[in-house]
Enzyme design. Structure first.
Site, PDB file in Angstrom:
ATOM      1  CG  ASP A 185      -2.160  -0.869   1.004  1.00  0.00           C
ATOM      2  OD1 ASP A 185      -2.095  -1.763   0.144  1.00  0.00           O
ATOM      3  OD2 ASP A 185      -3.172  -0.660   1.688  1.00  0.00           O
TER       4      ASP A 185
ATOM      5  CB  CYS B 162       1.663  -6.111   4.112  1.00  0.00           C
ATOM      6  SG  CYS B 162       3.358  -5.843   4.691  1.00  0.00           S
ATOM      7  CG  ASP B 163      -1.434  -2.284   4.668  1.00  0.00           C
ATOM      8  OD1 ASP B 163      -0.425  -2.706   5.256  1.00  0.00           O
ATOM      9  OD2 ASP B 163      -1.682  -1.078   4.561  1.00  0.00           O
TER      10      ASP B 163
ATOM     11  CB  CYS C  18       5.328   0.079   8.074  1.00  0.00           C
ATOM     12  SG  CYS C  18       5.763   0.149   6.325  1.00  0.00           S
TER      13      CYS C  18
ATOM     14  CD  GLU D 153      -4.458   2.442   2.980  1.00  0.00           C
ATOM     15  OE1 GLU D 153      -3.305   2.882   2.825  1.00  0.00           O
ATOM     16  OE2 GLU D 153      -4.715   1.434   3.658  1.00  0.00           O
TER      17      GLU D 153
ATOM     18  CB  SER E  43      -2.570   4.944   5.422  1.00  0.00           C
ATOM     19  OG  SER E  43      -1.478   4.381   6.093  1.00  0.00           O
TER      20      SER E  43
END
Length: 613
Positions: free
Chosen positions: A81, A122-123, A195, A491, A517
């Site tokens: 993302d 991840c996202d 992250c 986002e 986000s």
């Protein structure tokens, strides 16, 4: 007792062709009496959170084989993302969640796999895999790649922690030198892993642990730390164990729907609210609940947000704490323990180990446990070396963070606030609700009145912010960016970050039918439902309209009369086939995105596809 699903392709003379093909993959006759376990990986060189997963899939497969199973690995897609942010690539992020869930169903059912172990990070990958697990309801264990270490940089003689958002802020602010912006960029993301703040990826991995579908420590143990290797080994052993218990002993307690009950969803959402995690989690939990046929709705989240306190602030809601600090303070279980101490959790739940919540808390709460292995695990910290290779360091904190007064995790008595870090607002702009991360909002902005400045795309808003057309007191309205209207529900990290870089983040609000986000902070309100493309009232806002936002009262309203509303609605309908579509935006929409838009629901339904058959 259920029959092994894989027997459909491995047993009987009529399946000689299937067995011949299985043998071409390396299987032998003796393997046809073993459970076939899918290793659902998501390795890709595009994403730092997934760059290291290839060898982890191999590790898990080797453990499954040692434990008496047959491991068969396949990969899903995985979109970063952060790299897709701020351009048309972000249109594909949320729709990829559905593709991930569908692709897992296709592979599992086409090949009659008995169980699966999901390696995500991840996202959209973690929620996509969770949706598939709840849809298929076969034995499943989740293990993620782990968080990235925070970045570190020395500024004015002082070392500070930084992350991806800092790189964006410094890069967009012309007041910072090119040299400093470059230093921040080079230090913000130092290792493999998701992250380092409590953005969407880490939020979802923490919620997977809170739901009970992964082992303790899964959400917070660093990707680089040697202890995470044990987590993968233990997960590989566990999936074989629970698979055999289900098929050979008819033990259904380990199935995803048995673990992820309504009570588990309420606990997971309570954890999310208490951290002020990513607002995307609301979208994903609603979608997961529908896949698992769990009675969990936006109204449940609203009720929880009014009673669950905000006990923890992690980047981007804090300049001090990152995931490594959350882990040091006891992680997911440490925070659940604080909620449980004041009777804010449902205790009638069990996790993937078959342990009740009380047993889990007694063993893994760092304030209570005497278990030295648990204490050692929570000492796992960051070494500070750049690397994209997992399990490369064994640094230990000298002490744990047990300070519940001013530490990373606070007790109820020392809460940041008593009405949670996430909230659902309702009003004439959002009749079905919208979402705000209150943990990222300054106290002075909890009640805000401003004048609308309206945009029909994220790109248009970004241009206006950078050209100083957005002023103090504006409510930036970005519409037609919902699941259907975008399509894809982009986002809005760049608009909020650019507002911050222009020192407008405490003087403006941003509302949208898109989403944010996990790195977003400030008065940012998303998921407005119904969205503009679904005839939502956000489509009727005009420049200079007065918008009132009252977070304590959970309201968001456009200050016009009912007659004016009806007049604007009439005028919009008069546009015929063009009604409730952008008037000025020019955007190429591919056939893949058009297909998603055709079935997409608004955010209050989890942005899932509504398909009638």
């Amino acid at each position: 007792m259920p029959k092994y699903r894989s027997s459909t392709t491995t047993q009987g003379r009529n399946m000689a062709g299937a067995r011949a093909l299985w043998k071409a993959t390396g299987m032998t006759d003796s393997d046809f009496n073993k459970p076939i376990i899918a290793v659902v990986n998501s390795f890709t060189e595009f994403v730092p959170g997934h760059i290291h997963l290839k060898e982890l899939g191999t590790l898990v497969s080797s453990i499954i084989k040692l434990e008496g199973g047959v491991a068969k690995e396949f990969n899903t897609i995985a979109i970063d993302d952060g790299i897709a942010m701020g351009h048309s690539g972000m249109l594909y992020s949320l729709p990829s969640r559905e593709l991930i869930a569908d692709s897992i169903e296709y592979m599992i059912n086409a090949h009659c796999a008995d169980a699966m172990i999901c390696i995500s990070n991840c996202d959209k990958i973690t929620p996509g895999m969770l949706m598939a697990a709840l849809r298929l309801n076969i034995p499943c264990v989740f293990v993620s790649g782990g968080p990235m270490e925070s970045g570190r940089i020395v500024v004015d003689g002082k070392e500070i922690k930084i992350n991806l958002v800092d790189a964006i802020v410094y890069g967009a602010n012309p007041n910072y030198s090119d040299a400093l912006a470059s230093r921040i960029e080079n230090c913000a993301c130092p290792t493999c892993g998701s992250c380092s703040g409590l953005f969407t990826a880490n939020s979802m991995n923490c919620l997977t642990e809170a739901l009970g579908l992964s082992l303790p420590g899964n959400g917070t143990l660093l990707a680089t730390h040697i202890d995470r290797k044990k987590l993968f080994i233990d997960s590989g052993k566990l999936i074989v164990k629970i698979t055999k218990e289900y098929y050979e002993d008819n033990n259904t307690s380990f199935l995803p729907r048995s673990i992820a009950s309504r009570e588990s969803f309420l606990n997971a959402m309570s954890l999310d609210i208490s951290t002020g995690g990513s607002t995307n989690t609301i979208l994903h939990l609603l979608a997961m609940a529908q896949e698992g046929q769990v009675d969990f709705k936006m109204s449940d989240i609203d009720l929880l947000s009014r009673k669950i306190p905000n006990l923890c602030k992690i980047a981007p809601n804090s300049d001090v704490y990152h995931m490594e600090d959350f882990h040091r303070a006891g992680g997911v279980i440490g925070l659940l323990a604080e909620l449980n101490r004041v009777s804010l959790l449902n205790n009638n739940v069990k996790n993937i180990l078959g342990l009740s919540l009380d047993v889990v808390l007694n063993k893994y709460d760092i304030l209570k446990t005497k278990n030295q292995d648990v204490i050692e695990m929570f000492h796992a910290g960051p070494l500070g070396n750049k690397t994209s290779i997992p399990f490369t360091q064994s640094y230990r904190w000298k002490s744990l963070d047990k300070d519940r007064k001013k530490g990373c995790i606070r007790s109820y008595e020392n809460a940041f606030s008593y009405d949670g870090g996430l909230a659902i607002l309702y009003g004439n702009i959002a009749k079905n609700g919208c979402v705000v991360k209150t943990a990222g909002v300054k106290k002075g902005n909890l009640i805000f009145e401003g004048f609308a400045i309206v945009f029909e795309s994220q790109e248009e808003a970004l241009k206006a912010i950078l050209e100083n057309k957005v002023k103090k007191g504006h409510v930036v309205v970005i519409r037609y960016e919902g699941p259907k209207g975008g399509p894809g529900m982009q986002e809005m990290l760049y608009p909020t970050t650019y507002l911050k870089s222009m020192n407008l983040d405490e003087h403006c609000a941003l509302i949208t039918d898109g989403r944010f986000s996990g790195g977003t902070s400030g008065l940012s309100i998303g998921h407005i439902s119904p969205e503009a493309a679904n005839k939502g009232n956000i489509a009727l806002i005009r420049n200079n309209d007065v918008i009132n936002i009252n977070i304590p009262n959970r309201t968001i309203n456009l200050d016009i009369t009912n007659d004016e509303f009806l007049n604007r609605m009439h005028n919009e309908i008069q546009r015929g086939k063009s009604s409730y579509t952008p008037q000025f935006r020019k955007r190429f929409v591919s056939s893949a995105l058009k297909m998603y838009a055709l079935f997409a629901t608004s955010a209050d339904k989890g942005a899932v596809r509504k398909i009638q058959y």
